[in-house]
Design a protein around this motif. Structure first.
Motif, PDB file in Angstrom:
ATOM      1  N   THR A  94      12.243  48.731  59.976  1.00 59.45           N
ATOM      2  CA  THR A  94      11.019  47.935  59.862  1.00 59.45           C
ATOM      3  C   THR A  94      11.045  47.010  58.655  1.00 59.45           C
ATOM      4  O   THR A  94      10.007  46.512  58.233  1.00 59.45           O
ATOM      5  CB  THR A  94       9.783  48.858  59.765  1.00 59.45           C
ATOM      6  OG1 THR A  94      10.026  49.831  58.751  1.00 59.45           O
ATOM      7  CG2 THR A  94       9.506  49.564  61.076  1.00 59.45           C
ATOM      8  N   GLU A  95      12.239  46.776  58.104  1.00 63.99           N
ATOM      9  CA  GLU A  95      12.355  45.872  56.949  1.00 63.99           C
ATOM     10  C   GLU A  95      12.285  44.427  57.427  1.00 63.99           C
ATOM     11  O   GLU A  95      12.773  44.096  58.503  1.00 63.99           O
ATOM     12  CB  GLU A  95      13.718  46.060  56.265  1.00 63.99           C
ATOM     13  CG  GLU A  95      13.985  47.452  55.736  1.00 63.99           C
ATOM     14  CD  GLU A  95      13.201  47.719  54.462  1.00 63.99           C
ATOM     15  OE1 GLU A  95      12.904  46.736  53.759  1.00 63.99           O
ATOM     16  OE2 GLU A  95      12.867  48.894  54.212  1.00 63.99           O
ATOM     17  N   ARG A  96      11.733  43.573  56.595  1.00 65.55           N
ATOM     18  CA  ARG A  96      11.766  42.143  56.876  1.00 65.55           C
ATOM     19  C   ARG A  96      13.208  41.636  56.777  1.00 65.55           C
ATOM     20  O   ARG A  96      13.980  42.118  55.939  1.00 65.55           O
ATOM     21  CB  ARG A  96      10.894  41.423  55.830  1.00 65.55           C
ATOM     22  CG  ARG A  96      10.877  39.922  55.972  1.00 65.55           C
ATOM     23  CD  ARG A  96       9.868  39.269  55.037  1.00 65.55           C
ATOM     24  NE  ARG A  96      10.088  37.829  54.978  1.00 65.55           N
ATOM     25  CZ  ARG A  96       9.682  36.981  55.934  1.00 65.55           C
ATOM     26  NH1 ARG A  96       9.027  37.430  56.973  1.00 65.55           N
ATOM     27  NH2 ARG A  96       9.936  35.694  55.829  1.00 65.55           N
ATOM     28  N   PRO A 103      10.252  38.441  60.388  1.00 63.68           N
ATOM     29  CA  PRO A 103       9.855  39.852  60.300  1.00 63.68           C
ATOM     30  C   PRO A 103      10.731  40.745  61.173  1.00 63.68           C
ATOM     31  O   PRO A 103      11.409  40.257  62.072  1.00 63.68           O
ATOM     32  CB  PRO A 103       8.422  39.836  60.849  1.00 63.68           C
ATOM     33  CG  PRO A 103       8.351  38.637  61.730  1.00 63.68           C
ATOM     34  CD  PRO A 103       9.331  37.629  61.196  1.00 63.68           C
ATOM     35  N   SER A 104      10.711  42.024  60.901  1.00 67.45           N
ATOM     36  CA  SER A 104      11.285  42.962  61.856  1.00 67.45           C
ATOM     37  C   SER A 104      10.327  43.040  63.047  1.00 67.45           C
ATOM     38  O   SER A 104       9.119  42.824  62.896  1.00 67.45           O
ATOM     39  CB  SER A 104      11.465  44.339  61.224  1.00 67.45           C
ATOM     40  OG  SER A 104      10.253  44.796  60.689  1.00 67.45           O
ATOM     41  N   VAL A 106       9.074  45.400  66.288  1.00 64.46           N
ATOM     42  CA  VAL A 106       9.065  46.724  66.910  1.00 64.46           C
ATOM     43  C   VAL A 106       8.317  46.624  68.234  1.00 64.46           C
ATOM     44  O   VAL A 106       7.142  46.246  68.259  1.00 64.46           O
ATOM     45  CB  VAL A 106       8.358  47.754  65.997  1.00 64.46           C
ATOM     46  CG1 VAL A 106       8.363  49.135  66.653  1.00 64.46           C
ATOM     47  CG2 VAL A 106       9.003  47.803  64.622  1.00 64.46           C
ATOM     48  N   LEU A 127       3.063  51.611  57.722  1.00 67.66           N
ATOM     49  CA  LEU A 127       3.714  50.451  57.107  1.00 67.66           C
ATOM     50  C   LEU A 127       2.840  49.845  56.014  1.00 67.66           C
ATOM     51  O   LEU A 127       3.327  49.466  54.948  1.00 67.66           O
ATOM     52  CB  LEU A 127       4.055  49.407  58.182  1.00 67.66           C
ATOM     53  CG  LEU A 127       5.063  49.886  59.236  1.00 67.66           C
ATOM     54  CD1 LEU A 127       5.233  48.852  60.345  1.00 67.66           C
ATOM     55  CD2 LEU A 127       6.410  50.206  58.592  1.00 67.66           C
ATOM     56  N   ARG A 132       3.584  46.966  53.219  1.00 63.67           N
ATOM     57  CA  ARG A 132       4.132  45.903  54.070  1.00 63.67           C
ATOM     58  C   ARG A 132       2.995  45.079  54.671  1.00 63.67           C
ATOM     59  O   ARG A 132       1.926  45.614  54.959  1.00 63.67           O
ATOM     60  CB  ARG A 132       4.931  46.490  55.245  1.00 63.67           C
ATOM     61  CG  ARG A 132       5.826  47.597  54.886  1.00 63.67           C
ATOM     62  CD  ARG A 132       7.178  47.112  54.417  1.00 63.67           C
ATOM     63  NE  ARG A 132       8.030  48.276  54.255  1.00 63.67           N
ATOM     64  CZ  ARG A 132       8.815  48.737  55.213  1.00 63.67           C
ATOM     65  NH1 ARG A 132       8.878  48.115  56.362  1.00 63.67           N
ATOM     66  NH2 ARG A 132       9.549  49.804  55.020  1.00 63.67           N
ATOM     67  N   VAL A 134       1.752  43.494  57.950  1.00 65.30           N
ATOM     68  CA  VAL A 134       1.997  43.832  59.352  1.00 65.30           C
ATOM     69  C   VAL A 134       1.108  42.982  60.253  1.00 65.30           C
ATOM     70  O   VAL A 134      -0.016  42.619  59.882  1.00 65.30           O
ATOM     71  CB  VAL A 134       1.691  45.329  59.604  1.00 65.30           C
ATOM     72  CG1 VAL A 134       1.955  45.703  61.053  1.00 65.30           C
ATOM     73  CG2 VAL A 134       2.502  46.211  58.671  1.00 65.30           C
ATOM     74  N   ASP A 187       6.073  41.183  57.150  1.00 64.99           N
ATOM     75  CA  ASP A 187       7.271  42.026  57.139  1.00 64.99           C
ATOM     76  C   ASP A 187       7.604  42.549  58.529  1.00 64.99           C
ATOM     77  O   ASP A 187       8.770  42.638  58.895  1.00 64.99           O
ATOM     78  CB  ASP A 187       7.055  43.223  56.200  1.00 64.99           C
ATOM     79  CG  ASP A 187       6.848  42.771  54.764  1.00 64.99           C
ATOM     80  OD1 ASP A 187       7.749  42.102  54.236  1.00 64.99           O
ATOM     81  OD2 ASP A 187       5.783  43.060  54.185  1.00 64.99           O
ATOM     82  N   SER A 188       6.568  42.936  59.265  1.00 66.38           N
ATOM     83  CA  SER A 188       6.803  43.573  60.571  1.00 66.38           C
ATOM     84  C   SER A 188       5.788  43.125  61.611  1.00 66.38           C
ATOM     85  O   SER A 188       4.598  42.996  61.302  1.00 66.38           O
ATOM     86  CB  SER A 188       6.640  45.088  60.465  1.00 66.38           C
ATOM     87  OG  SER A 188       7.742  45.662  59.874  1.00 66.38           O
ATOM     88  N   ASP A 221      14.235  44.849  66.562  1.00 68.47           N
ATOM     89  CA  ASP A 221      14.775  45.875  65.659  1.00 68.47           C
ATOM     90  C   ASP A 221      14.627  47.290  66.201  1.00 68.47           C
ATOM     91  O   ASP A 221      15.508  48.119  66.023  1.00 68.47           O
ATOM     92  CB  ASP A 221      14.072  45.778  64.302  1.00 68.47           C
ATOM     93  CG  ASP A 221      14.362  44.446  63.649  1.00 68.47           C
ATOM     94  OD1 ASP A 221      15.383  44.355  62.959  1.00 68.47           O
ATOM     95  OD2 ASP A 221      13.614  43.478  63.894  1.00 68.47           O
TER      96      ASP A 221
END
Ligand code: GDP
Length: 302
Positions: A94-96, A103-104, A106, A127, A132, A134, A187-188, A221
């Motif tokens: 879940t890292e950028r 962003p990552s 999901v 997160l 993060r 989100v 980031d996610s 990701d």
């Protein structure tokens, strides 16, 4: 982890207690081994893993003996841990992607009612707690209620939700969510998808499309498959279907707080070769935990 252990202890310890009391019998005859086998099968461990586990326990009991209750516990603990496969990589990606300035992503998939939307909300909470940024994508456009439910979760944990028109194209909402995530430098992006099992072929086509369209922005990701731990072999069948359509990278096993059938954790990982990464332990925002093999087994053994 302490919470995972104690939550599981409440719902699952009957399995552990049953096993341990059987193993502590003075004479471990064939009938007792059969009872042990039944106990494991009743916990949804699956036929093959049960057979293997019982075989290993029988051999070790014959060779090493079981001096007392502690020895029985240690033996079962060791064998259960090795059955869950501690070597599977359970890290959540879940890292950028700093270098690509994106962003990552999901994708959360699964059949309706398994706890998908709730899981997206809880994951966002995890997160956010890690500081993060989100963004949520409400790609379950077929159910207005699902979109509202996700938005409510977003508000609750303090993250925005990208939604499309009701009945709109799920892939286009997912695409827009990732686009917004790129523009807003989050980031996610976590995307909730549809899961109407009645139209299996349609659902699977659609899911494949969502993934392909999102991938125009870059690789996905994580594809997290949400499974309801209380549905046993039915859940296993669903898992197989999903894993044929999208490359599932991790499993979220929900409602583990309400079942003594924790064996599904082992069964699903072995069947799909995909790690359980998260477990749902209740309906609240904090009821999502990383899956930890030792805490899980200790929860079962009480
Ligand atoms: P979806 O249709 O897959 O999106 O499912 P929802 O997220 O709407 O969840 C369905 C129901 O399961 C809701 O009542 C949730 O509160 C409940 N639920 C979800 N996860 C868990 C869990 O880990 N434990 C328990 N006990 N209930 C859960």
């Amino acid at each position: 982890l302490v919470r995972l252990r104690s939550r599981l202890a409440r719902s699952q310890s009957s399995l552990g207690k049953g096993l341990l009391s059987l193993l502590s019998r003075e004479r471990l005859d064939d009938d007792t081994w059969e009872e042990i086998e039944d106990t494991l099968l009743a916990a949804d461990l699956g036929v093959t893993p049960t057979g293997e586990l019982v075989e290993r326990l029988r051999t070790r009991v014959r060779v090493e003996g079981v001096a007392d209750a502690d020895a029985a516990r240690a033996l079962v603990r060791e064998e259960l841990i090795s059955l869950v496969d501690p070597s599977l990589d359970r890290e959540l990606r879940t890292e950028r992607h700093v270098e690509d300035a994106r962003p990552s992503v999901v994708l959360v998939v699964g059949v309706n009612g398994t706890g998908k939307t709730t899981t997206v909300g809880k994951l966002a909470r995890v997160l956010v707690a890690e500081d993060r940024d989100v963004l949520l994508g409400a790609a379950d456009t077929f159910r207005a209620a699902a979109v509202d439910q996700l938005t409510t979760w977003g508000d609750r944990v303090g993250v925005p939700t990208v939604r499309g028109p009701e009945g709109g194209d799920p892939a286009s909402v997912a695409f827009d969510a990732v686009k917004a995530g790129i523009d807003q430098e989050v980031d996610s992006v976590v995307i909730d998808t549809a899961g109407r099992l009645q139209t299996k072929v349609g659902l699977m086509d659609e899911l494949g499309k969502v993934k392909r369209v999102v991938e125009k922005h870059g690789p996905v990701d994580e594809v997290l498959l949400v499974l309801d731990a209380t549905t046993g072999q039915n859940g296993m069948a669903q898992a197989r279907v999903f894993s044929e359509v999208v490359d599932v990278t991790g499993i979220v096993l929900t409602k583990l707080d309400g079942t003594a059938k924790g064996g599904i954790v082992v069964a699903v990982q072995r069947e799909l070769g995909v790690p359980v990464k998260l477990v749902g332990l209740g309906e609240g925002p904090d009821d999502l935990a990383p899956f930890d093999v030792e805490a899980f087994v200790d929860g079962i053994l009480g």
